[in-house]
Write a protein that holds these residues in place. Structure first.
Motif, PDB file in Angstrom:
ATOM      1  N   GLY A  10       0.336  -1.480   0.421  1.00 44.52           N
ATOM      2  CA  GLY A  10      -0.122   0.120   0.145  1.00 44.52           C
ATOM      3  C   GLY A  10       0.520   1.493   0.036  1.00 44.52           C
ATOM      4  N   GLY A  16       1.260   5.450   3.299  1.00 43.99           N
ATOM      5  CA  GLY A  16       2.352   4.253   2.814  1.00 43.99           C
ATOM      6  C   GLY A  16       2.914   5.258   2.174  1.00 43.99           C
ATOM      7  N   ASN A  35      -1.587  -2.571  -5.664  1.00 47.78           N
ATOM      8  CA  ASN A  35      -2.150  -3.207  -6.961  1.00 47.78           C
ATOM      9  C   ASN A  35      -3.340  -1.509  -7.007  1.00 47.78           C
ATOM     10  OD1 ASN A  35      -5.235  -1.937  -5.069  1.00 47.78           O
ATOM     11  ND2 ASN A  35      -5.716  -3.914  -4.988  1.00 47.78           N
ATOM     12  N   SER A  37      -5.615   0.571  -6.508  1.00 52.38           N
ATOM     13  CA  SER A  37      -7.303   0.252  -6.103  1.00 52.38           C
ATOM     14  C   SER A  37      -7.369   2.073  -5.817  1.00 52.38           C
ATOM     15  CB  SER A  37      -7.375  -0.627  -5.358  1.00 52.38           C
ATOM     16  OG  SER A  37      -6.860  -0.832  -4.609  1.00 52.38           O
ATOM     17  N   SER A  39      -4.685   4.611  -5.575  1.00 51.94           N
ATOM     18  CA  SER A  39      -3.784   5.278  -5.619  1.00 51.94           C
ATOM     19  C   SER A  39      -3.147   5.220  -7.158  1.00 51.94           C
ATOM     20  CB  SER A  39      -2.966   5.273  -4.829  1.00 51.94           C
ATOM     21  OG  SER A  39      -2.346   3.713  -5.048  1.00 51.94           O
ATOM     22  N   ASP A  61      -1.397  -7.398  -6.389  1.00 58.31           N
ATOM     23  CA  ASP A  61      -1.929  -7.447  -5.028  1.00 58.31           C
ATOM     24  C   ASP A  61      -1.556  -8.238  -3.755  1.00 58.31           C
ATOM     25  OD1 ASP A  61      -4.836  -8.193  -3.626  1.00 58.31           O
ATOM     26  OD2 ASP A  61      -5.855  -7.247  -4.441  1.00 58.31           O
ATOM     27  N   PHE A  83      -0.146  -1.820   5.158  1.00 55.24           N
ATOM     28  CA  PHE A  83      -0.810  -0.854   4.632  1.00 55.24           C
ATOM     29  C   PHE A  83      -2.033  -0.943   3.699  1.00 55.24           C
ATOM     30  CE2 PHE A  83       3.120   2.173   5.043  1.00 55.24           C
ATOM     31  CZ  PHE A  83       2.656   2.726   6.801  1.00 55.24           C
ATOM     32  N   ALA A  84      -1.388  -1.549   3.055  1.00 51.91           N
ATOM     33  CA  ALA A  84      -2.448  -1.995   2.089  1.00 51.91           C
ATOM     34  C   ALA A  84      -3.637  -3.056   2.992  1.00 51.91           C
ATOM     35  CB  ALA A  84      -1.803  -3.075   0.676  1.00 51.91           C
ATOM     36  N   LEU A  86      -8.211  -1.734   2.524  1.00 47.86           N
ATOM     37  CA  LEU A  86      -9.561  -0.673   2.499  1.00 47.86           C
ATOM     38  C   LEU A  86     -10.394   0.253   3.776  1.00 47.86           C
ATOM     39  CD1 LEU A  86     -11.699  -3.227   0.288  1.00 47.86           C
ATOM     40  CD2 LEU A  86     -10.427  -1.674  -0.718  1.00 47.86           C
ATOM     41  N   LYS A  87     -10.392   1.170   3.592  1.00 44.19           N
ATOM     42  CA  LYS A  87     -11.158   2.090   4.339  1.00 44.19           C
ATOM     43  C   LYS A  87     -11.608   2.845   4.870  1.00 44.19           C
ATOM     44  CE  LYS A  87      -7.627   6.068   2.483  1.00 44.19           C
ATOM     45  NZ  LYS A  87      -7.014   7.524   2.751  1.00 44.19           N
ATOM     46  N   SER A 125      -1.120  -1.850  10.083  1.00 44.28           N
ATOM     47  CA  SER A 125      -2.153  -0.369  10.245  1.00 44.28           C
ATOM     48  C   SER A 125      -3.580  -0.666  10.811  1.00 44.28           C
ATOM     49  CB  SER A 125      -2.332   0.288   8.656  1.00 44.28           C
ATOM     50  OG  SER A 125      -1.100   0.752   8.092  1.00 44.28           O
ATOM     51  N   LYS A 155     -10.373  -4.962  10.820  1.00 43.68           N
ATOM     52  CA  LYS A 155      -9.246  -4.526  11.833  1.00 43.68           C
ATOM     53  C   LYS A 155      -9.087  -5.728  12.693  1.00 43.68           C
ATOM     54  CE  LYS A 155      -7.483  -1.365   8.580  1.00 43.68           C
ATOM     55  NZ  LYS A 155      -6.322  -1.879   8.234  1.00 43.68           N
ATOM     56  N   TYR A 179      -3.736   4.099  14.454  1.00 43.35           N
ATOM     57  CA  TYR A 179      -4.090   5.639  14.431  1.00 43.35           C
ATOM     58  C   TYR A 179      -5.419   6.396  14.466  1.00 43.35           C
ATOM     59  CZ  TYR A 179      -0.786   3.012  10.530  1.00 43.35           C
ATOM     60  OH  TYR A 179      -0.085   1.834   9.718  1.00 43.35           O
ATOM     61  N   PRO A 182      -5.171  10.780  10.979  1.00 45.17           N
ATOM     62  CA  PRO A 182      -4.389  11.316  10.394  1.00 45.17           C
ATOM     63  C   PRO A 182      -4.376  12.333   9.379  1.00 45.17           C
ATOM     64  CG  PRO A 182      -4.337   8.446   9.726  1.00 45.17           C
ATOM     65  CD  PRO A 182      -5.991   9.329  10.285  1.00 45.17           C
TER      66      PRO A 182
HETATM   67  N1  LIG Z   1      -6.615   7.439   6.292  1.00 46.36           N
HETATM   68  C1  LIG Z   1      -7.006   7.452   7.426  1.00 46.36           C
HETATM   69  O1  LIG Z   1      -7.594   7.675   8.009  1.00 46.36           O
HETATM   70  C2  LIG Z   1      -6.516   5.950   8.178  1.00 46.36           C
HETATM   71  C3  LIG Z   1      -6.976   5.228   9.897  1.00 46.36           C
HETATM   72  C4  LIG Z   1      -6.638   4.107  10.437  1.00 46.36           C
HETATM   73  C5  LIG Z   1      -5.911   3.128   9.685  1.00 46.36           C
HETATM   74  N2  LIG Z   1      -6.163   3.809   8.744  1.00 46.36           N
HETATM   75  C6  LIG Z   1      -5.233   2.536   7.917  1.00 46.36           C
HETATM   76  O2  LIG Z   1      -4.005   2.598   6.941  1.00 46.36           O
HETATM   77  C7  LIG Z   1      -3.728   1.805   5.741  1.00 46.36           C
HETATM   78  C8  LIG Z   1      -3.717   2.563   5.273  1.00 46.36           C
HETATM   79  O3  LIG Z   1      -4.752   3.507   4.839  1.00 46.36           O
HETATM   80  P1  LIG Z   1      -4.873   5.540   3.570  1.00 46.36           P
HETATM   81  O4  LIG Z   1      -5.035   5.548   4.612  1.00 46.36           O
HETATM   82  O5  LIG Z   1      -2.783   5.134   3.673  1.00 46.36           O
HETATM   83  O6  LIG Z   1      -5.406   4.068   2.429  1.00 46.36           O
HETATM   84  P2  LIG Z   1      -5.009   4.241   0.889  1.00 46.36           P
HETATM   85  O7  LIG Z   1      -6.402   3.450   0.198  1.00 46.36           O
HETATM   86  O8  LIG Z   1      -4.767   6.113   0.959  1.00 46.36           O
HETATM   87  O9  LIG Z   1      -3.984   3.435   0.607  1.00 46.36           O
HETATM   88  C9  LIG Z   1      -4.716   1.766   1.314  1.00 46.36           C
HETATM   89  C10 LIG Z   1      -3.432   2.015  -0.618  1.00 46.36           C
HETATM   90  O10 LIG Z   1      -3.447   0.444   0.020  1.00 46.36           O
HETATM   91  C11 LIG Z   1      -3.416   0.150  -2.237  1.00 46.36           C
HETATM   92  N3  LIG Z   1      -3.943  -1.386  -1.579  1.00 46.36           N
HETATM   93  C12 LIG Z   1      -5.922  -1.489  -0.949  1.00 46.36           C
HETATM   94  N4  LIG Z   1      -5.733  -3.539  -1.331  1.00 46.36           N
HETATM   95  C13 LIG Z   1      -4.833  -4.018  -1.510  1.00 46.36           C
HETATM   96  C14 LIG Z   1      -4.474  -5.327  -2.392  1.00 46.36           C
HETATM   97  N5  LIG Z   1      -4.738  -6.021  -1.555  1.00 46.36           N
HETATM   98  N6  LIG Z   1      -3.349  -5.206  -2.765  1.00 46.36           N
HETATM   99  C15 LIG Z   1      -2.043  -4.149  -2.495  1.00 46.36           C
HETATM  100  N7  LIG Z   1      -2.736  -2.416  -2.573  1.00 46.36           N
HETATM  101  C16 LIG Z   1      -4.016  -2.965  -2.223  1.00 46.36           C
HETATM  102  C17 LIG Z   1      -4.635   1.125  -2.283  1.00 46.36           C
HETATM  103  O11 LIG Z   1      -4.551   0.799  -3.901  1.00 46.36           O
HETATM  104  C18 LIG Z   1      -3.566   1.836  -2.241  1.00 46.36           C
HETATM  105  O12 LIG Z   1      -2.551   2.119  -2.449  1.00 46.36           O
HETATM  106  C19 LIG Z   1      -4.882   1.434   5.922  1.00 46.36           C
HETATM  107  O13 LIG Z   1      -5.363  -0.294   5.777  1.00 46.36           O
HETATM  108  C20 LIG Z   1      -5.866   1.758   6.526  1.00 46.36           C
HETATM  109  O14 LIG Z   1      -7.628   1.549   6.738  1.00 46.36           O
HETATM  110  C21 LIG Z   1      -5.963   4.826   7.609  1.00 46.36           C
END
Ligand SMILES: NC(=O)c1ccc[n+]([C@@H]2O[C@H](COP(=O)([O-])OP(=O)(O)OC[C@H]3O[C@@H](n4cnc5c(N)ncnc54)[C@H](O)[C@@H]3O)[C@@H](O)[C@H]2O)c1
Length: 341
Positions: A10, A16, A35, A37, A39, A61, A83-84, A86-87, A125, A155, A179, A182
């Motif tokens: 991710g 990330g 992947n 999905s 970004s 993936d 990090f990868a 869905l959120k 994460s 989670k 977290y 953020p």
């Molecule tokens: N942003 C927030 O508010 C927040 C808060 C708490 C926890 N988190 C966690 O932190 C992590 C990163 O969050 P973010 O805000 O950077 O989200 P984001 O969606 O910007 O980044 C996640 C990345 O993972 C990639 N991805 C998703 N599924 C994948 C897979 N199966 N294989 C490969 N790549 C994959 C996506 O393309 C994306 O680039 C996530 O796990 C999220 O649940 C985020």
């Protein structure tokens, strides 16, 4: 600083990509798997512009064992930061299987392939959403877990799976980072948060209203038992969060046993505080409307960050003004076509 490469799943996403910058600035060699999905591959160019070197990058993936195996064969990975996932909380209610498949299934698949390659250092994460509605604030890590959405459950399930894994095989050392909220962006504005569709989070929504891409901010609830009636959250600058990952990684690589740690600022800000700080950053008023409370929202929510200081020597350094200034800078660069997407 250590030898070996760090796998960042991710790594082209919001958090990330900032973590890659911090890791590379500290001298780590980084291998990104994403992947795409949520970004875009151009983020790798922008990481390279900021750091002066390019991480290795694979479009893959984490659920695809063959693809992941090929990546791991080509590199000498000493630890992974995962990090990868869905959120979006609301989306997870609509399509829970997609969330469990990606977030839970993805982590299991990743751990299996890491295990095969003898890589047993992992940072995961997690999210403060695992606490649900807390009994008291600040929220410490021993608070009961009461996730209130499929996303939150995904989670909490992964946390349980990782606990069982390190119990079964003590060679695994796993850092779980919960977290809070953020926000912000790298000070260059080259990378930042660029949500597809309607932003789920306050700061990117405000940035889009301030930029004229949306009409107004809806403030959900102004009758909470807080000083100004709006909800209070713990906003943490994404670069502080990134540095928290570096501290967690260093601890694991130096042999510290696994841990679960909050990454938050320990300070609460109301929605109106954030609106005012964003208005100061962008230099003009931001239209806001009051709307009813949303189901499931709590009045007040911020971290007890003391364990992160005790175990990792980390605490957040940047304030709400920096978050809004850097988010606005990134928004302006995006509007000029210079940032993500
Ligand atoms: N942003 C927030 O508010 C927040 C808060 C708490 C926890 N988190 C966690 O932190 C992590 C990163 O969050 P973010 O805000 O950077 O989200 P984001 O969606 O910007 O980044 C996640 C990345 O993972 C990639 N991805 C998703 N599924 C994948 C897979 N199966 N294989 C490969 N790549 C994959 C996506 O393309 C994306 O680039 C996530 O796990 C999220 O649940 C985020």
């Amino acid at each position: 600083m250590s030898t070996g490469e760090i796998l960042v799943t991710g790594g082209t996403g919001f958090i990330g990509s900032h973590c890659c910058v911090s890791l590379m600035k500290q001298g780590y060699r980084v291998v990104v798997v994403d992947n795409l999905s949520n970004s875009d591959a151009g983020v790798i160019d922008r990481i390279a512009s900021i750091t002066g070197s390019r991480p290795a990058f694979y479009i893959a993936d984490v659920r695809n064992a063959d693809e992941m195996d090929r990546v791991l064969r080509r590199h000498d990975i000493s630890a992974a930061i995962h990090f990868a996932g869905l959120k979006a909380v609301g989306e997870s209610v609509a399509v829970p299987l997609r969330y469990f498949d990606n977030n839970v299934g993805g982590t299991i698949a990743l751990c299996q392939v890491l295990n095969t390659h003898g890589i047993k250092r992992l940072i995961f994460s997690s999210s403060a959403t695992v606490y649900g509605a807390p009994d008291r604030v600040p929220v410490a890590e021993d608070a009961p877990l009461r996730p209130a959405s499929p996303y939150g459950h995904s989670k909490a399930m992964v946390e349980q799976i990782l606990a069982d894994l390190s119990h079964a095989d003590p060679e695994w050392r796993i850092g779980i980072l919960r977290y809070f909220n953020p926000a912000g962006a790298h000070e260059s504005g080259l990378i930042g948060e660029s949500p597809r569709g309607t932003p789920n989070n306050l700061v990117p929504f405000l940035a889009q209203v301030a930029a004229g891409q949306r009409d107004a901010l809806n403030i959900f609830g102004n009758d909470y038992p807080t000083p100004d009636g709006t909800g209070i959250r713990d906003y943490i600058h994404v670069m502080d969060l990134a540095e928290g990952h570096c501290a967690a990684l260093e601890a694991l690589l130096q042999g510290q046993p696994g841990f679960t740690v909050n990454l938050g600022s320990g300070r609460g800000h109301s929605v109106l505080d954030v609106v005012r700080a964003f208005e100061a950053a962008c230099g003009h008023a931001i239209p806001c409307h009051h709307a009813p409370r949303r189901a499931g929202d709590v009045a007040e929510y911020y971290a007890d960050p003391s364990r992160a200081m005790t175990l990792l020597g980390w605490e957040s350094r940047r304030d709400l003004e920096s978050i809004c200034r850097d988010a606005w800078h990134s928004q302006c660069r995006q509007s000029n076509g210079a940032s993500q997407r």
